[in-house]
Design a protein around this motif. Structure first.
Motif, PDB file in Angstrom:
ATOM      1  N   ALA A 148     -14.804  38.688  -9.112  1.00 29.38           N
ATOM      2  CA  ALA A 148     -13.728  39.676  -9.041  1.00 29.38           C
ATOM      3  C   ALA A 148     -12.490  38.985  -8.513  1.00 29.38           C
ATOM      4  O   ALA A 148     -12.566  37.901  -7.920  1.00 29.38           O
TER       5      ALA A 148
ATOM      6  N   ASP B 154     -11.596  40.198 -18.795  1.00 30.22           N
ATOM      7  CA  ASP B 154     -12.618  41.206 -18.530  1.00 30.22           C
ATOM      8  C   ASP B 154     -13.227  40.921 -17.163  1.00 30.22           C
ATOM      9  O   ASP B 154     -14.315  40.357 -17.051  1.00 30.22           O
TER      10      ASP B 154
ATOM     11  N   PRO C 216     -13.217  42.594 -12.907  1.00 31.70           N
ATOM     12  CA  PRO C 216     -12.721  43.595 -11.968  1.00 31.70           C
ATOM     13  C   PRO C 216     -11.552  43.050 -11.151  1.00 31.70           C
ATOM     14  O   PRO C 216     -11.592  41.908 -10.677  1.00 31.70           O
ATOM     15  N   CYS C 217     -10.519  43.865 -10.982  1.00 31.16           N
ATOM     16  CA  CYS C 217      -9.289  43.392 -10.343  1.00 31.16           C
ATOM     17  C   CYS C 217      -8.626  44.508  -9.549  1.00 31.16           C
ATOM     18  O   CYS C 217      -8.549  45.649 -10.005  1.00 31.16           O
TER      19      CYS C 217
ATOM     20  N   TRP D 253      -4.862  46.222 -17.951  1.00 32.87           N
ATOM     21  CA  TRP D 253      -6.040  45.544 -17.393  1.00 32.87           C
ATOM     22  C   TRP D 253      -7.159  46.582 -17.367  1.00 32.87           C
ATOM     23  O   TRP D 253      -7.192  47.451 -16.495  1.00 32.87           O
ATOM     24  N   PRO D 254      -8.105  46.514 -18.301  1.00 29.51           N
ATOM     25  CA  PRO D 254      -9.114  47.575 -18.446  1.00 29.51           C
ATOM     26  C   PRO D 254      -9.888  47.877 -17.167  1.00 29.51           C
ATOM     27  O   PRO D 254     -10.176  49.044 -16.874  1.00 29.51           O
ATOM     28  N   ASP D 255     -10.242  46.840 -16.411  1.00 28.09           N
ATOM     29  CA  ASP D 255     -11.015  47.043 -15.190  1.00 28.09           C
ATOM     30  C   ASP D 255     -10.155  46.702 -13.981  1.00 28.09           C
ATOM     31  O   ASP D 255     -10.626  46.083 -13.028  1.00 28.09           O
TER      32      ASP D 255
ATOM     33  N   LYS E 159      -6.934  47.829 -11.072  1.00 28.31           N
ATOM     34  CA  LYS E 159      -6.361  48.919 -10.293  1.00 28.31           C
ATOM     35  C   LYS E 159      -5.153  48.395  -9.523  1.00 28.31           C
ATOM     36  O   LYS E 159      -5.212  47.317  -8.922  1.00 28.31           O
TER      37      LYS E 159
ATOM     38  N   CYS F 172     -18.784  44.308  -6.540  1.00 34.00           N
ATOM     39  CA  CYS F 172     -18.680  43.459  -7.736  1.00 34.00           C
ATOM     40  C   CYS F 172     -19.598  42.249  -7.726  1.00 34.00           C
ATOM     41  O   CYS F 172     -19.562  41.432  -8.648  1.00 34.00           O
TER      42      CYS F 172
END
Length: 312
Positions: A145, A248, A250-251, A274-276, A278, A311
């Motif tokens: 992550a 791809d 988590p961020c 950024w799909p995953d 925040k 993550c």
């Protein structure tokens, strides 16, 4: 891989016990890396610092992560800290090509593998380190992550100034003047030159004093403004990164709502695609959200630790 011991200024870092080594990048540039490990470690944070920064500046963040069960690695990028300075004026921010920072990333990654630093690995990248980190994870940096802090996905400029910055920095390449300072900057280090009141880094006077104290004690760590060549390379890198698809991974990105150094619009744009990912806005925050007022800082590090745990 042979790691040679490097100096580390424990007296100004105010963090856990650290060990530092010299690494050699593929092109022969010598860089410095440090590692902090606490007890009951459940992962390692790769902390990518910003322009002008140095390992000791993140001693307090190492203490925050250690208290939450994470080791920390950090680096002096080429051209700053105790790593090799690349031109005669050691105060001028300079890199031959922005892609050269990836050679530094590769050297740190090889060292981390060699030393078997605790996994899983995570990335925390601040400012210029955010641009370096974004490319690194797009190119496969093996982290679970990532957290960005005021990342340099763009450089804050007015609409009128931006074309002038492109033109002047481009012209400097053609006239061999790239070593000269970008307009508005000098060899002076920002925190020693600017008073706390109205500064663009932090709302915390204690943290500002911490930064000033470090550079007063060890001026060898200091760096001044960016060179025209660095500016040209950074503008190109930000432009190229904007065209790339978000990885791809988590961020979380933390952004102060009083950000005045990097381009907040570019950060919003990146995180929207950024799909995953925040985006967390730090109310009252300046550029250095990892070095904000204690209550903000505690919440931020708690959130990082929880995020990393989710993550792993």
């Amino acid at each position: 891989m042979h790691l040679r011991n490097a100096p580390f200024f424990h007296d100004i870092a105010e963090g856990p016990q650290a060990h530092a080594w010299w690494l050699e990048a593929q092109d022969g540039v010598r860089i410095r890396m440090a590692y902090w490990q606490g007890e009951n470690v459940r992962g390692t944070v790769f902390l990518f610092p910003g322009r002008t920064e140095y390992i000791e500046k993140y001693g307090r963040s190492a203490a925050e992560f250690a208290a939450r069960g994470f080791a920390q690695i950090s680096i002096d990028w080429r051209g700053q800290g105790l790593s090799d300075r690349l031109i005669a004026d050691h105060r001028s921010g300079y890199v031959s090509a922005f892609s050269d920072y990836q050679l530094d990333v590769s050297a740190v990654l090889e060292a981390a593998k060699h030393k078997s630093f605790p996994q899983p690995w995570y990335l925390v990248a601040h400012s210029m380190g955010g641009a370096i980190g974004l490319r690194a994870i797009i190119e496969g940096l093996p982290v679970s992550a990532t957290v960005f802090s005021g990342p340099m996905f763009g450089i804050e400029m007015t609409a009128l100034l931006r074309p002038a910055a492109w033109a002047l920095s481009w012209l400097s390449q053609k006239t061999r003047q790239g070593h000269r300072y970008a307009p508005g900057s000098t060899s002076e280090t920002y925190v020693l030159d600017a008073p706390f009141e109205g500064n663009t880094l932090t709302a915390d006077p204690d943290m500002y004093s911490y930064m000033r104290r470090q550079l007063k004690h060890y001026p060898v760590l200091a760096l001044g403004g960016p060179s025209l060549h660095w500016l040209h390379e950074a503008l190109k890198e930000c432009r190229d990164l904007r065209r790339m698809v978000s990885p791809d991974l988590p961020c979380i990105t933390f952004l102060g709502d009083n950000e005045r150094i990097v381009d907040a619009e570019a950060i919003h744009n990146r995180m929207q695609r950024w799909p995953d990912g925040k985006l967390e806005i730090i109310h009252g925050g300046e550029h250095e959200v990892l070095m904000e007022l204690p209550d903000r800082r505690t919440k931020l590090f708690d959130q990082c630790a929880l995020f990393f745990e989710q993550c792993k």
